[in-house]
Design an enzyme around this catalytic site. Structure first.
Site, PDB file in Angstrom:
ATOM      1  N   ASP A 444       0.823  -1.211   0.000  1.00 21.31           N
ATOM      2  CA  ASP A 444       0.000   0.000   0.000  1.00 21.31           C
ATOM      3  C   ASP A 444       0.860   1.266   0.000  1.00 21.31           C
ATOM      4  OD1 ASP A 444      -2.368   1.463   0.078  1.00 21.31           O
ATOM      5  OD2 ASP A 444      -3.222   0.240   1.681  1.00 21.31           O
ATOM      6  N   ASP A 511     -11.028   1.918  -3.219  1.00 21.22           N
ATOM      7  CA  ASP A 511     -11.468   1.559  -1.869  1.00 21.22           C
ATOM      8  C   ASP A 511     -12.986   1.463  -1.769  1.00 21.22           C
ATOM      9  OD1 ASP A 511      -9.207   1.025  -0.420  1.00 21.22           O
ATOM     10  OD2 ASP A 511      -8.912   3.069   0.294  1.00 21.22           O
TER      11      ASP A 511
END
Ligand code: GLA
Length: 695
Positions: A444, A511
């Site tokens: 990430d 997301d």
């Protein structure tokens, strides 16, 4: 007989023709339908024909543009020499052709500066990869303040740009807008690709659709700050520049040094946006990814337990995940020391002993014994100020000349320009992978690089180098652990690009896991990316983002359109849910080859419904997903008119219906969907080729 130096770069269904003009500049004479060499030779140069030359139409060339003292366009390469001059006059010097690669060397008429343009041809995918290397052969240091590297001439008749904009949890969407008579610009800043847009675009004359019309498309293979500028010139020609964002970029090339601009890939299709997507999908699968091995069905802990992960809950989840058929179990954020919220722990990549008293190895072993792979979430380029790593190495972060570092999401970015930082990251990951027998990393990156640089290194260079170092570390890890799969992620899809995919295996595209939003986002994503890189989870209802309630089946159907994953607290699922999940995972696995590596067709997306089809390249099987979004006025969902099947073959559906390929393409498959957020999946099999279906 030709008196021109001309190259006709041929792919299966396109030609790209470059020639050297009388003044030594490069001219792009054609990019579009395939031309024979004889046809290419008969192309006219703009000055030969049609355009009245004037002092307002001078150009430094089509394939690269510079300040040659005549050209009014934004230069794709911007130099400053020690004497203050910014003039560069690049002329063709020599060409080297080697198989499917052509190199054209341009040299400045006064200074020893070379610009080497390369063209790698991927004939089957209809893709050309362009590269640009700037070589300083002079004895002076030369400064570069813009490095687009690739100037791409687009057809004059292109009037509309299609692109993939977005923002956090709303990335990417599809947008189409007319090109302005000036510069249409898209960009990503902050050292990463960003949510604002993908470095990808397509242009057409305004009439192309999914299956019809000429479309020209290009993308940057780069995960840092970037810029696309599509410029309508004073003579109404259209040029696109795609490269590193020039904001803060000052590269000093010492004598003998060279610099490579990020590569740009381009494709043309006469079969509409679907044709262009086909080309990109094939290119990404065949040439960008390391392998097209089936991606495993994953379980991820993030939306199930957020930071609140521990051994017993993860074991319980793992047990359930294995029962429903998951093949990979990933513990997302929260597993390491000091990580109970987003304000601590990054950099201290050791298990939290309160959450995992015996470490992660017992969990990993248990997951393996359940027949699944095991993975962890990491954010290796970051550090929390509340961490041992930061306390020990406060100087390991990017700062701007002593400025107080700016925290975002409670974190700072590590300075990958330091060899010791890269070594530390590599060793940390090697330890984690080895000690915990990891098969998978979710990598990430949750904040931009906003303050970077000191007196010696400007922000733009830092940002450029950060990406190069990131790629280097990723490659080293992959080389050392060839079995390891890596999922690229940046607050969702802010690093979903062909650059990152050259060093990872798939990406987390957004997301946003709300299934209705996802239909639109995944559709937009599919313009540039194949389904085997599109990680997609079934999460809880109501959705965390929108509070929308949807059935488990609907959520599964949406997630099955990419690389299926499950990201809900499945310990709370009842027997019926688990049974449905088992069925859905089984259905997915049976059709995974079609979804992940087949041919994708976006059948339609209207206000109230949508459908997407995947079929094998031999057209013997297809799987179709149809979604009713919100029903209105008693309208029926339109028939699914399938694509790419053989007209003269008979097909059967899994619910026992029988149609010819021709009927499926024209009359279409009727589907019965009632209610909001209803969905269906239909499997289609070829029954056998028959003759005589005509008339
Ligand atoms: C990012 C990712 C999410 C999740 C969180 C964890 O936002 O996109 O999927 O991993 O970080 O903090």
């Amino acid at each position: 007989m030709t008196t021109r130096t001309l190259w006709n770069l041929k792919t299966a269904r396109s030609s790209y023709v470059v020639s050297v003009g009388t003044d030594g500049r490069l001219e792009n004479l054609h990019w579009g339908v395939p031309l024979s060499d004889e046809e290419a030779d008969s192309l006219h140069t703009p000055t030969d024909f049609g355009i009245f030359p004037s002092s307002f139409s001078a150009s430094s060339g089509d394939e690269v543009s510079s300040r040659d003292g005549r050209d009014l366009r934004t230069p794709s390469l911007d130099f400053t020499f020690p004497d203050g001059s910014r003039v560069v006059n690049l002329k063709f010097a020599e060409a080297q052709a080697d198989g499917d690669t052509l190199s054209l060397v341009m040299t400045d008429v006064r200074r020893e500066i070379d610009v080497i343009l390369t063209y790698d041809i991927f004939p089957e995918q209809d893709v050309i990869r362009r590269g640009c290397r700037i070589v300083n052969r002079s004895s002076d240091t030369v400064r570069l303040s813009a490095v687009s590297g690739v100037d791409l001439k687009l057809p004059r008749r292109a009037k509309r740009i299609t692109y993939l904009p977005g923002r956090w949890a709303a990335d990417p969407q599809l947008a189409q807008t007319p090109l302005i008579d000036g510069i249409t610009q898209l960009e990503g800043r902050g050292g990463f690709t960003g949510h604002r847009s993908k470095p990808w675009f397509a242009v057409d004359d305004g009439t192309a659709n999914e299956t019809f019309g000429e479309v020209w498309s290009a993308s940057l293979m780069w995960s840092g700050s970037w810029k696309l500028a599509v410029e309508r010139t004073t003579v109404e020609e259209l040029h696109a520049q795609l490269g590193i964002h020039e904001d803060g970029l000052l590269v000093d090339l010492a004598p003998g040094e060279s610099m490579d601009a990020p590569n740009v890939v381009l494709t043309y299709s006469a079969a509409g946006f679907g044709g262009v997507s086909d080309n990109w999908h094939d290119f990404v699968r065949d040439e960008v990814l390391r392998s097209s091995e089936p991606r495993p069905v994953l379980f991820n802990s993030w939306e199930a337990h957020m930071f609140d992960v521990n051994e017993s809950t993860q074991l319980e989840l793992a047990q359930r995940a294995a029962e429903i058929g998951c093949e990979l179990f990933v513990v997302d954020d929260g597993w390491f020391r000091g990580r109970n919220d987003e304000h601590g722990g990054l950099g201290d990549w050791y298990h939290d002993p309160r959450k995992f008293p015996a470490g992660l190895l017992p969990l990993s072993r248990r997951v393996h014994s359940l027949g699944m792979k095991f993975g962890l979430w990491v954010e290796p380029e970051m550090v929390s100020p509340r961490s041992d790593l930061f306390r020990e190495h406060p100087d390991w972060i990017y700062t701007a000349g002593g400025e107080t570092p700016v925290e975002m999401r409670g974190q700072l970015v590590l300075d990958l320009g330091r060899a010791e930082v890269r070594r530390h990251i590599r060793q940390t990951l090697e330890r984690l992978i080895t000690d915990n027998e990891l098969d998978y990393l979710k990598w990430d990156f949750n904040r931009p690089i906003t303050v970077a640089g000191d007196a010696a290194r400007s922000g733009g260079v830092v940002v450029r180098d950060h990406v190069r170092h990131l790629y280097e570390v990723l490659d080293e890890i992959r080389e050392k652990f060839p079995h390891l799969l890596i999922e690229g992620c940046a607050g969702g899809g802010a690093r979903a690009d062909y650059g990152m995919l050259s060093h990872t295996d798939l990406v987390w595209p957004t997301d946003n896991t709300d299934p209705l939003d996802r239909i639109e986002l995944q559709r937009a994503f599919s313009f540039a990316f194949p389904a085997n890189v599109t990680s997609s989870w079934v999460t809880g209802s109501p959705s965390l983002l929108n509070g929308r309630v949807s059935s488990l089946e609907f959520r599964f159907h949406v997630a099955m359109c990419g690389v299926l994953g499950v990201g809900d607290d499945i310990t709370l699922w009842d027997d019926a849910d688990l049974e449905l999940a088992r069925r859905m995972v089984g259905l997915y696995k049976r059709n995974r080859d079609l979804v992940q590596n087949g041919r994708l067709s976006r059948l339609f997306l209207s206000e109230d419904s949508s459908a997407v089809q995947y079929n094998d390249h031999a057209a013997t099987r297809a799987i179709v997903f149809a979604f009713a979004h919100g029903r209105a006025f008693g309208r029926r969902i339109e028939n699914l008119r399938l694509r790419n099947l053989m007209p003269n073959a008979w097909y059967r559906t899994n619910d026992g219906r029988r149609y010819s390929g021709r009927m499926l393409a024209s009359v279409g498959l009727p589907v019965d969907l009632t209610g909001d957020l209803a969905s269906t999946v239909i499997e289609v099999y070829q029954e056998g080729l028959v003759s005589g279906i005509d008339g």
